[in-house]
Design a protein around this motif. Structure first.
Motif, PDB file in Angstrom:
ATOM      1  N   LEU A   1       0.821  -1.202   0.000  1.00 40.78           N
ATOM      2  CA  LEU A   1       0.000   0.000   0.000  1.00 40.78           C
ATOM      3  C   LEU A   1       0.858   1.256   0.000  1.00 40.78           C
ATOM      4  CD1 LEU A   1      -3.100   0.293   0.204  1.00 40.78           C
ATOM      5  CD2 LEU A   1      -2.744   0.879   2.585  1.00 40.78           C
ATOM      6  N   SER A   2       1.953   1.250   0.747  1.00 39.67           N
ATOM      7  CA  SER A   2       2.729   2.487   0.844  1.00 39.67           C
ATOM      8  C   SER A   2       3.488   2.756  -0.460  1.00 39.67           C
ATOM      9  CB  SER A   2       3.673   2.458   2.042  1.00 39.67           C
ATOM     10  OG  SER A   2       4.326   1.222   2.137  1.00 39.67           O
TER      11      SER A   2
ATOM     12  N   LEU B   1     -11.008   3.492   7.033  1.00 33.82           N
ATOM     13  CA  LEU B   1     -11.549   4.734   7.566  1.00 33.82           C
ATOM     14  C   LEU B   1     -10.599   5.286   8.619  1.00 33.82           C
ATOM     15  CD1 LEU B   1     -14.002   6.716   7.764  1.00 33.82           C
ATOM     16  CD2 LEU B   1     -14.733   5.355   9.719  1.00 33.82           C
ATOM     17  N   VAL B   2     -10.192   6.529   8.437  1.00 30.11           N
ATOM     18  CA  VAL B   2      -9.359   7.188   9.437  1.00 30.11           C
ATOM     19  C   VAL B   2     -10.274   8.107  10.231  1.00 30.11           C
ATOM     20  CG1 VAL B   2      -7.478   8.804   9.818  1.00 30.11           C
ATOM     21  CG2 VAL B   2      -7.281   7.050   8.058  1.00 30.11           C
ATOM     22  N   LEU B   3     -10.306   7.876  11.529  1.00 32.00           N
ATOM     23  CA  LEU B   3     -11.231   8.616  12.374  1.00 32.00           C
ATOM     24  C   LEU B   3     -10.480   9.620  13.235  1.00 32.00           C
ATOM     25  CD1 LEU B   3     -14.113   8.909  13.534  1.00 32.00           C
ATOM     26  CD2 LEU B   3     -13.464   7.199  15.227  1.00 32.00           C
TER      27      LEU B   3
ATOM     28  N   THR C   1      -4.081  18.368   8.739  1.00 33.02           N
ATOM     29  CA  THR C   1      -3.132  17.268   8.917  1.00 33.02           C
ATOM     30  C   THR C   1      -3.484  16.094   8.019  1.00 33.02           C
ATOM     31  OG1 THR C   1      -2.918  17.943  11.211  1.00 33.02           O
ATOM     32  CG2 THR C   1      -2.049  15.774  10.623  1.00 33.02           C
TER      33      THR C   1
ATOM     34  N   ASP D   1      -0.764  15.212   5.252  1.00 32.57           N
ATOM     35  CA  ASP D   1      -0.105  13.908   5.316  1.00 32.57           C
ATOM     36  C   ASP D   1      -0.629  12.961   4.232  1.00 32.57           C
ATOM     37  OD1 ASP D   1       1.344  14.734   7.455  1.00 32.57           O
ATOM     38  OD2 ASP D   1       0.238  13.591   8.959  1.00 32.57           O
TER      39      ASP D   1
ATOM     40  N   ARG E   1      -3.291  11.450   4.292  1.00 37.46           N
ATOM     41  CA  ARG E   1      -3.807  10.292   5.021  1.00 37.46           C
ATOM     42  C   ARG E   1      -5.058   9.751   4.358  1.00 37.46           C
ATOM     43  NH1 ARG E   1      -1.059   7.726   9.296  1.00 37.46           N
ATOM     44  NH2 ARG E   1      -0.257   9.285  10.701  1.00 37.46           N
TER      45      ARG E   1
ATOM     46  N   LEU F   1       4.282  11.436   4.162  1.00 36.99           N
ATOM     47  CA  LEU F   1       4.022  10.258   4.977  1.00 36.99           C
ATOM     48  C   LEU F   1       4.229   8.974   4.182  1.00 36.99           C
ATOM     49  CD1 LEU F   1       2.998  10.047   7.922  1.00 36.99           C
ATOM     50  CD2 LEU F   1       0.769   9.524   6.957  1.00 36.99           C
TER      51      LEU F   1
ATOM     52  N   SER G   1       6.712   6.084   4.953  1.00 40.81           N
ATOM     53  CA  SER G   1       6.178   4.756   5.221  1.00 40.81           C
ATOM     54  C   SER G   1       6.899   3.723   4.369  1.00 40.81           C
ATOM     55  CB  SER G   1       4.684   4.702   4.903  1.00 40.81           C
ATOM     56  OG  SER G   1       3.975   5.533   5.770  1.00 40.81           O
TER      57      SER G   1
ATOM     58  N   SER H   1       3.560   2.888   9.463  1.00 44.07           N
ATOM     59  CA  SER H   1       2.409   3.606   8.930  1.00 44.07           C
ATOM     60  C   SER H   1       2.039   4.822   9.771  1.00 44.07           C
ATOM     61  CB  SER H   1       1.212   2.674   8.875  1.00 44.07           C
ATOM     62  OG  SER H   1       0.867   2.291  10.190  1.00 44.07           O
ATOM     63  N   TYR H   2       2.613   4.920  10.957  1.00 42.36           N
ATOM     64  CA  TYR H   2       2.271   6.020  11.856  1.00 42.36           C
ATOM     65  C   TYR H   2       0.783   6.066  12.129  1.00 42.36           C
ATOM     66  CZ  TYR H   2       6.997   7.196  10.576  1.00 42.36           C
ATOM     67  OH  TYR H   2       8.342   7.121  10.352  1.00 42.36           O
ATOM     68  N   ALA H   3       0.183   4.894  12.224  1.00 44.63           N
ATOM     69  CA  ALA H   3      -1.241   4.830  12.542  1.00 44.63           C
ATOM     70  C   ALA H   3      -1.491   3.627  13.451  1.00 44.63           C
ATOM     71  CB  ALA H   3      -2.078   4.713  11.279  1.00 44.63           C
TER      72      ALA H   3
ATOM     73  N   GLY I   1       1.099  12.949  16.172  1.00 45.86           N
ATOM     74  CA  GLY I   1       1.061  12.886  14.720  1.00 45.86           C
ATOM     75  C   GLY I   1       0.651  11.528  14.191  1.00 45.86           C
ATOM     76  N   ARG I   2      -0.046  10.778  15.015  1.00 45.70           N
ATOM     77  CA  ARG I   2      -0.524   9.465  14.584  1.00 45.70           C
ATOM     78  C   ARG I   2      -2.000   9.559  14.249  1.00 45.70           C
ATOM     79  NH1 ARG I   2       4.739   8.876  16.149  1.00 45.70           N
ATOM     80  NH2 ARG I   2       5.397   6.692  15.989  1.00 45.70           N
ATOM     81  N   ALA I   3      -2.477   8.608  13.460  1.00 47.10           N
ATOM     82  CA  ALA I   3      -3.894   8.575  13.138  1.00 47.10           C
ATOM     83  C   ALA I   3      -4.491   7.268  13.635  1.00 47.10           C
ATOM     84  CB  ALA I   3      -4.100   8.709  11.640  1.00 47.10           C
ATOM     85  N   LEU I   4      -5.800   7.273  13.769  1.00 48.58           N
ATOM     86  CA  LEU I   4      -6.500   6.063  14.179  1.00 48.58           C
ATOM     87  C   LEU I   4      -7.273   5.501  12.997  1.00 48.58           C
ATOM     88  CD1 LEU I   4      -7.406   4.167  16.517  1.00 48.58           C
ATOM     89  CD2 LEU I   4      -9.444   5.600  16.684  1.00 48.58           C
TER      90      LEU I   4
ATOM     91  N   ARG J   1      -1.340  -1.000   7.264  1.00 46.92           N
ATOM     92  CA  ARG J   1      -2.140   0.188   7.534  1.00 46.92           C
ATOM     93  C   ARG J   1      -1.828   0.753   8.909  1.00 46.92           C
ATOM     94  NH1 ARG J   1      -5.459   2.774   3.690  1.00 46.92           N
ATOM     95  NH2 ARG J   1      -6.630   1.205   2.560  1.00 46.92           N
TER      96      ARG J   1
END
Lengths: 349, 349
Positions: free
Chosen positions: A53-54, A101-103, A118, A122, A124, B53, B57, B63-65, B98-101, B124
């Motif tokens: 993916l990256s 989904l990024v929440l 952000t 990023d 994202r 990012l 990555s 992935s910083y997530a 700086g991380r995502a969920l 991911r």
DNA sequence: CTGAAAGCGCTTACAG
DNA sequence: CTGAAAGCGCTTACAG
């Protein structure tokens, strides 16, 4: 030992073709003979290859993810049953499409805008859902600046250049008022939501209009932030009026449940002394006593449609707005004839 | 026109250094003189450079997530107030880092395992939160296979090789039973949660133990799936017994609220005829009538601590498990002396 | 302390 | 229809 994940190079080598061709085969691009494509796909399957993916993201500037930013204070986040259901709907389509989904959950407006920046900065996400629309929403301009595809939930106030998925909640409020007027109520109050949010404001104006149409005098309106605490306060305030309302239309279920609690605490019987309607058709609203008459929408379906619309917008650069079936009144046990008319109306049935 | 986003090359060129050095300066690695570092950072700031990012990555396989997979049927997802609050807590620390969920909501066990595989296969996320632990949870093995760092919420049954963040809910149940016994109740029932979930089972066994400690006979226990519908059914069933309980301890607030509705529908007064306790301390539980005696935890804090623990695990390869302050009983208005003892106990106060 | 270069794993013009 | 090569924007040994 821990065998390295196979890459496109491994697939190309064992299939005896170039990397480029593997990529073409994978992405269903023209220029690969059917047999070659088949062989490549087989080899990929045998090797258990999954494209990175990256690496893909880096060459295509695509993240294969969608974003949802929810602005709610931690204390009240749990009170709103909309989001979990909406998210479940979104996920059901993203899972099929290999998207994630990024929440983001943020406490205030500044953090909200920062979050969109952000997410975009990023890379994202490839697009975002816009919930809790406000009038002259600062996000409209920001998204344009960030060139981030977006789908609005609800009807944006100044028309915006992106599609929306909306549900006519006006109809539900009108039905609730008509239902109460039919029962004989004339003093109907509205515990409204946040006036800065589009849906709060819209429910409020449809309340006013419905009262007019029923030939009733304008009802009292109390503004809130949609929280149960505010719903309780508003109810207390209304019931302390010299001529308190005989029915209250709430802008969401948690406030209606809190209002029910206040009424019962003051010794009022619902619906004999006071009728109450909610909004949302939450699960719990059917289990309080008396079961809440409420207005139901379908947030899971809303999520599904919004996700499909956003994916289409991203893929094709444009997507039609969608109008969902209107919210409908679900009559249960919390509404009945007003105190003074009880005898009369009861005779009818 | 739409100026291209600056890259590390732009920064290197205008600062008159190599790309490598810019990277070193950015990541606080040794080998850059203080002045050079300062200059590089200034140039980066002036140019508005933000590292990509996806490029990062790709080169770091990071992935910083963080990921959260929630397994819930769409119908009941809104009923559980835990997740929104937990997520708010998680986000509050991720935003700073700086991380995502990445959130995934799935309807069943098969989709759940698939979701973890996809999350790991696509890189991911760098790690995941594990909620709703079950005994002999299939996810334990899967995560080991996927080599995905994880933090468990709650106390995993067979000890697992990853840290957990847990809260002693046993204590809250024990307090609730003790509180009811003190009031004079002896026939106390428990509307338990899903027996396959660790926390459901644990609350149940602590109920049994507390009954024993209070010198009472074992109480009736009804298993549920944590939904309001099940809570209502269980309550109906208990109240139809020849000798119905005088108090019911529920495993969550929505079931307790549904139970309250059933009791009131049958003409019972709470707490005069029946005492009720909830679990979770949800916002709405304070606004029903009578306000629910419940057991409070702090899901927002739970989210914060879990996020910090998972980030530490990812960064350092190891992290300590954390024990949060135990859930505590919050006595409100839904508990009181049982019917027969009312006179006696009332005399005390 | 600093620079030049290879590499992460894809995609996509460009030639043949 | 197919191949060889450059490029996406970083990080990280390896030399100096």
């Amino acid at each position: 030992m821990a065998e390295r994940k196979p890459t496109i190079t491994d697939v190309a080598r064992t299939a005896g073709v170039s990397k480029g061709l593997v990529s073409f085969a994978l992405n269903d691009k023209p220029g690969v003979s059917p047999e070659t494509r088949k062989r490549i796909l087989e080899v990929a399957g045998d090797l258990g290859w999954r494209p990175s993916l990256s690496a893909r993201s880096l060459s295509t500037s695509t993240s294969y993810a969608l974003g949802l930013v929810i602005r709610r204070k931690p204390e009240v986040i749990s009170a709103d049953p909309f989001f979990p259901a909406f998210i479940a709907g979104v996920e059901s389509v993203l899972a099929e499409e290999g998207r994630a989904l990024v929440l983001s959950v943020v406490p205030d407006a500044a953090a909200e805008l920062r979050s969109y920046r952000t997410l975009a900065g990023d890379s994202r996400v490839d697009g975002v859902f816009l919930t809790d629309l406000r009038s002259n929403d600062a996000r409209f301009g920001l998204l344009a600046e960030l060139r981030l595809p977006a789908v609005a939930l609800g009807r944006p106030d100044p028309a915006v250049p992106f599609p929306s998925v909306q549900l006519d909640d006006t109809h539900g409020i009108a039905q609730a008022v008509a239902h109460l007027a039919d029962l004989g109520h004339s003093r109907i109050a509205h515990v409204a939501g946040d006036p800065h949010m589009m849906h709060g404001g819209r429910r409020r104006s449809s309340f006013n209009e419905a009262m007019r149409e029923a030939g009733l005098e304008p009802g009292l309106i109390v503004e809130t932030d949609f929280s149960a605490a505010c719903g309780a306060d508003a109810t207390r305030m209304l019931l302390e009026k010299r001529r308190p309302p005989t029915a209250i239309v709430y802008a969401n279920d948690p406030m209606a449940i809190a209002g029910l609690g206040v009424a019962q605490q003051r010794g009022l019987r619902v619906p004999a002394d006071l009728s109450i309607t909610g909004f949302d058709g939450t699960d719990i609203s059917g289990y309080v006593f008396p079961a809440l008459t409420t207005i139901t929408s379908d947030p899971v379906e809303w999520g599904r449609v919004a996700a499909r619309t956003l994916l289409r917008l991203i893929a094709e650069g444009t997507a039609e707005s969608v109008e969902l079936p209107p919210a409908a009144l679900l009559v249960r046990a919390s509404t009945g004839p007003p105190p003074s008319d009880r005898g009369t109306v009861a005779a009818h049935s």
